[in-house]
Design a protein around this motif. Structure first.
Motif: not given
Length: 216
Positions: A11-35
């Motif tokens: 699993a991409p490590a960056c996903l662990a930095g987001y939480h569905w109660r706090r963040d939206k998918w639009d909050d995912v950075t370009a670098g994390d999307r690339a990962e």
């Protein structure tokens, strides 16, 4: 659609930095999307998880198998198991499945290609259509039929592209069906394995595999 092995891809490590109660998918950075995209390409290659057409950079998108909005499965927004890479078409696949005012569906009825082998439910006819495999029970027929319907897998453009891919394969490999008919069962099985492996990264590769398996 063919079976995908998610267990072979961390699993991409960056996903662990987001939480569905706090963040939206639009909050995912370009670098994390690339990962995330890189991990999905490792699992799928450059093909759409659903139609097996090209999923090109700049056109493809990260697709949520189960909808991430608040009315469905927001808790799976950043769940690696819920993510695929889909082509950018609006007529089939990911965008079509969750289009505004689209027909309702139950995600439990859909074939999830990293969990269930689509070959057990679907086969590709030489017409270019995806069809329900014979011999299924009622539940299996429903899953196959709903997968075809919800993802728009028999969109006219898709069936036409499969037909073209099949004709191109036969043109590039003249006499292969006749050769298969002449081979012994062991020779036939070996040739099919070689051809399936050789074409596995090509668009609509399951169409070619179905042709060889049926005609062999």
């Amino acid at each position: 659609m063919h079976k995908l092995d998610r267990n072979s891809i961390p699993a991409p490590a960056c996903l662990a930095g987001y939480h569905w109660r706090r963040d939206k998918w639009d909050d995912v950075t370009a670098g994390d999307r690339a990962e995330i995209n890189a991990a999905l390409k490792s699992m799928q290659g450059t093909l759409c998880a659903y139609c097996e057409g090209p999923a090109k950079d700049g056109d493809a998108h990260i697709e949520h198998f189960r909808r991430k909005d608040s009315h469905h499965s927001p808790q799976l927004t950043f769940d690696w198991s819920n993510l695929f890479r889909s082509c950018g078409s609006r007529k089939h696949c990911g965008h079509f499945k969750d289009r505004p005012r689209g027909d309702p569906y139950d995600p439990n009825d859909l074939i999830k290609p990293d969990v269930t082998d689509p070959d057990s439910f679907l086969y590709f006819h030489t017409s270019g259509e995806v069809r329900v495999r014979r011999g299924l029970d009622d539940a299996g027929v429903r899953r196959a039929s709903e997968t075809i319907r919800v993802f728009g897998l028999n969109d006219r453009v898709l069936t036409g592209r499969r037909d073209v891919a099949l004709r191109q394969y036969l043109s590039a490999n003249p006499g292969i069906l006749e050769l298969l008919a002449e081979f012994s069962p062991d020779e036939r099985a070996e040739l099919i394995r070689d051809e399936v492996s050789r074409t596995s990264g090509e668009p609509f590769c399951t169409m070619i595999r179905s042709l060889l398996m049926v005609d062999a």
